[in-house]
Design a protein around this motif. Structure first.
Motif, PDB file in Angstrom:
ATOM      1  N   THR A   1      62.925 -17.509 -40.245  1.00 45.85           N
ATOM      2  CA  THR A   1      62.265 -18.358 -41.441  1.00 45.85           C
ATOM      3  C   THR A   1      63.492 -18.014 -42.588  1.00 45.85           C
ATOM      4  OG1 THR A   1      61.461 -16.510 -42.069  1.00 45.85           O
ATOM      5  CG2 THR A   1      60.315 -18.302 -41.102  1.00 45.85           C
TER       6      THR A   1
ATOM      7  N   ALA B   1      52.737 -15.922 -47.052  1.00 47.95           N
ATOM      8  CA  ALA B   1      53.070 -15.931 -45.660  1.00 47.95           C
ATOM      9  C   ALA B   1      52.134 -14.964 -44.635  1.00 47.95           C
ATOM     10  CB  ALA B   1      54.500 -15.272 -45.538  1.00 47.95           C
ATOM     11  N   SER B   2      51.659 -13.891 -45.247  1.00 51.71           N
ATOM     12  CA  SER B   2      50.783 -13.017 -44.776  1.00 51.71           C
ATOM     13  C   SER B   2      49.421 -13.567 -44.474  1.00 51.71           C
ATOM     14  CB  SER B   2      50.481 -11.696 -45.723  1.00 51.71           C
ATOM     15  OG  SER B   2      49.971 -11.826 -46.810  1.00 51.71           O
TER      16      SER B   2
ATOM     17  N   GLU C   1      60.656 -11.586 -42.650  1.00 49.12           N
ATOM     18  CA  GLU C   1      61.143 -11.516 -41.126  1.00 49.12           C
ATOM     19  C   GLU C   1      60.179 -10.966 -40.231  1.00 49.12           C
ATOM     20  OE1 GLU C   1      63.631 -13.269 -39.546  1.00 49.12           O
ATOM     21  OE2 GLU C   1      64.181 -14.060 -41.575  1.00 49.12           O
TER      22      GLU C   1
ATOM     23  N   LEU D   1      57.218 -13.570 -40.348  1.00 47.94           N
ATOM     24  CA  LEU D   1      57.464 -14.818 -39.754  1.00 47.94           C
ATOM     25  C   LEU D   1      58.890 -14.608 -38.950  1.00 47.94           C
ATOM     26  CD1 LEU D   1      56.613 -16.870 -43.014  1.00 47.94           C
ATOM     27  CD2 LEU D   1      55.185 -16.431 -40.823  1.00 47.94           C
TER      28      LEU D   1
END
Length: 68
Positions: A24, A38-39, A64, A67
């Motif tokens: 990503t 993202a979490s 990273e 994702l």
């Protein structure tokens, strides 16, 4: 109406997404809000503090890890 079936004759290498396409990382800065979203957490003062700490200790690699 017949349903088409995936071609089973191709090797699995032909169907695997190359690793470099799965990452990503865009080369842009990761914000604490980006990391929280993202979490899968809600953006709250507590989750933003968690993200700030994670970015301070792990840097952009923190994204990273969430994702790959």
């Amino acid at each position: 109406m017949p349903m088409s079936q995936p071609d089973a004759s191709g090797s699995s290498e032909d169907r695997v997404t190359p690793d470099d396409l799965l990452h990503t990382r865009t080369g842009t800065e990761v914000s604490p809000e980006d990391l929280v979203l993202a979490s899968g957490k809600d953006v709250t003062p507590r989750s933003l503090e968690w993200a700030r700490h994670k970015l301070e200790t792990e840097g952009p690699a923190a994204m990273e890890k969430l994702l790959p």
